[in-house]
Design an enzyme around this catalytic site. Structure first.
Site: not given
Ligand SMILES: *[C@@H]1O[C@H](CO)[C@@H](O)[C@H](O)[C@H]1NC(C)=O
Ligand SMILES: *[C@@H]1O[C@H](CO)[C@@H](O)[C@H](O)[C@H]1NC(C)=O
Ligand SMILES: *[C@@H]1O[C@H](CO)[C@@H](O)[C@H](O)[C@H]1NC(C)=O
Ligand SMILES: *[C@@H]1O[C@H](CO)[C@@H](O)[C@H](O)[C@H]1NC(C)=O
Length: 427
Positions: A131, A242
């Protein structure tokens, strides 16, 4: 060229003749910010494999770092636990808040030297970063998501990793990068896409405020983001690194955490869309971010009896979109990711941030696994949850060019996000 690895990865994408790995995400610290040790990882991995009613075998794990929490370059004890429990590993290299991944490389080299093929046979891939692009994007900055990394930096780290392991037993593993879905259609990030063998995408419809993110829409919100990622991927495999829905915590716009909703999300997203289609790392088996009020664990204290029935139904509420994981860049038919502003950084913080944790430890010697440089700065922040949203309404197929649409962030939603994200960024 890494043709071999790429070919292998491409097979995975097709979902045929290849294993679609199933696992959970695992940070380097516990909810009290103490380091996880071998026994902690063994408990996790054992529970994952024995989950009652699971519609597949959860015998893989995604790590965020190769470095044992609070050490400089010691290999993470998850490696020993994985060997003991025969757990496949998606390696993670922490790549934000640092100018070098040498400590990550050193830790992994030490581990390979120590455990040899017992370890390397379990390694299914590596993600350089987690991320990082989201955190540095306009949305991430607005959300105070913490320090990230720019595309050129990640590309450099990807090369560093490939070079460091070019003549090792893991020279052929697929090298990827994990980020939130809106990152992938963003043309400015193309250099990263070009440098990797597979994409890891993090998706949290729960955090997509402004888009009708109630549980009944979660499946279609997931699909829209996933299909947009696949369309941007140029045929490269897309793993879901995720995703999950909280069982407790505050509401987020229309999203409501509950065990019932977590079960519904499991059915409509995991069972309908992902099982046997691609590799999935669910978020999560246990919570380890003390600052996230939303709790995502699917079970209590690593009990093998989950909060809800993991078995899959045979019919689903969500209407399947036409694209599938193998359909990739077809152009026309793809569902438009109308509002790509999303993002949702992970609620994982402690996981991801080896950094956050370590900086707060006070354990003298150890800089964060992540940084090396300034753990003081953003390190801690590595994340939290958050997200964003966009003004666009639900109707797909409007105009979207990933980048431009992300600019449309609903300000009302953002205000809420900034609040929460600010909270998390204090980690
Ligand atoms: C697109 O990516 C670049 C580089 O990662 C980032 O700076 C920019 O903010 C992104 N654009 C949007 C709209 O998120
Ligand atoms: C998924 O694949 C496994 C074998 O790999 C099979 O046993 C199982 O029935 C499949 N599940 C679904 C829902 O297709
Ligand atoms: C969690 O489970 C472990 C092992 O079963 C047990 O020792 C511990 O007391 C439990 N902790 C809580 C808070 O229930
Ligand atoms: C899509 O957006 C572009 C640039 O914003 C605009 O020029 C074009 O007319 C739009 N197309 C449609 C179908 O709305």
């Amino acid at each position: 060229m890494r043709t071999t690895a790429f070919a292998a990865a491409a097979v995975l994408a097709a979902g045929v003749n290849a294993e679609n790995y199933l696992g959970f995400n695992s940070g380097s610290t516990l909810a009290d910010r103490s380091a996880k040790f071998k026994a902690d990882f063994v408990s996790e991995f054992t529970t994952a494999q024995k989950l009652q009613g699971a519609p597949g075998t959860f015998n893989a794990v995604r790590l965020y770092t190769n470095i044992q929490a609070y050490s400089e370059t010691d290999p993470i004890s998850a490696f020993e636990a994985a060997i003991e429990t025969n757990t496949k590993i998606l390696l993670g290299v922490w790549a934000s808040g640092t100018t070098s991944i040498q400590n990550e490389i050193t830790a992994l080299q030490t581990a390979i030297k120590t455990y040899g093929t017992k370890l390397t046979d379990l390694i299914i891939g590596v993600s350089i970063g987690s991320e990082d692009l989201y955190r540095n994007s306009a949305t991430g900055v607005a959300n105070e998501a913490g320090i990230g990394a720019n595309p050129d930096v990640l590309v450099g780290f990807i090369k560093d990793f490939r070079n460091a392991f070019a003549s090792s037993a893991i020279s052929k593993i697929p090298v990827g990068h994990v980020d939130t879905w809106d990152v992938w259609p963003n043309a400015t990030n193309k250099a990263v896409l070009d440098a990797i063998d597979f994409i890891g995408v993090d998706e949290y419809p729960y955090y997509e405020s402004g888009k009708g993110n109630n549980i009944k829409n979660a499946g279609s919100l997931f699909d829209r983001a996933y299909d947009a990622t696949v369309a941007a991927a140029n045929g490269k495999p897309v793993w879901v690194t995720e995703t999950g829905w909280p069982t407790t915590g505050p509401d987020w716009d229309e999203a409501h955490p509950s065990v019932e909703n977590a079960k519904y999300y499991w059915d409509e997203v995991f069972c309908r869309k992902l099982l046997n289609q691609t590799s999935v790392f669910w978020y999560n088996l246990r919570d380890s971010n003390p600052d996230n009020k939303m709790k995502f664990a699917i079970t209590n204290n690593l009990s093998t009896k989950p909060y809800f029935d993991l078995s899959c139904p045979t019919t689903f509420d969500t209407t399947d979109s036409s694209t599938s994981s193998s359909a990739s860049a077809s152009g026309t038919g793809t569902v438009a990711p109308v509002s790509s502003a999303t993002s949702s950084s992970s609620p994982s913080s402690s996981g991801s941030s080896s950094s956050g944790s370590s900086s707060s430890s006070g354990s003298g010697s150890s800089s964060s696994p992540s940084s090396g440089t300034s753990s003081g700065s953003g390190s801690g922040s590595s994340t939290g949850s958050s997200t964003s949203s966009s003004t666009s309404t639900g109707t797909a197929a409007t105009n979207t060019s990933g980048a431009s649409s992300s600019a449309k962030i609903g300000s009302a939603a953002l205000a809420g996000i900034a609040l929460v994200a600010g909270f998390f960024s204090l980690l």
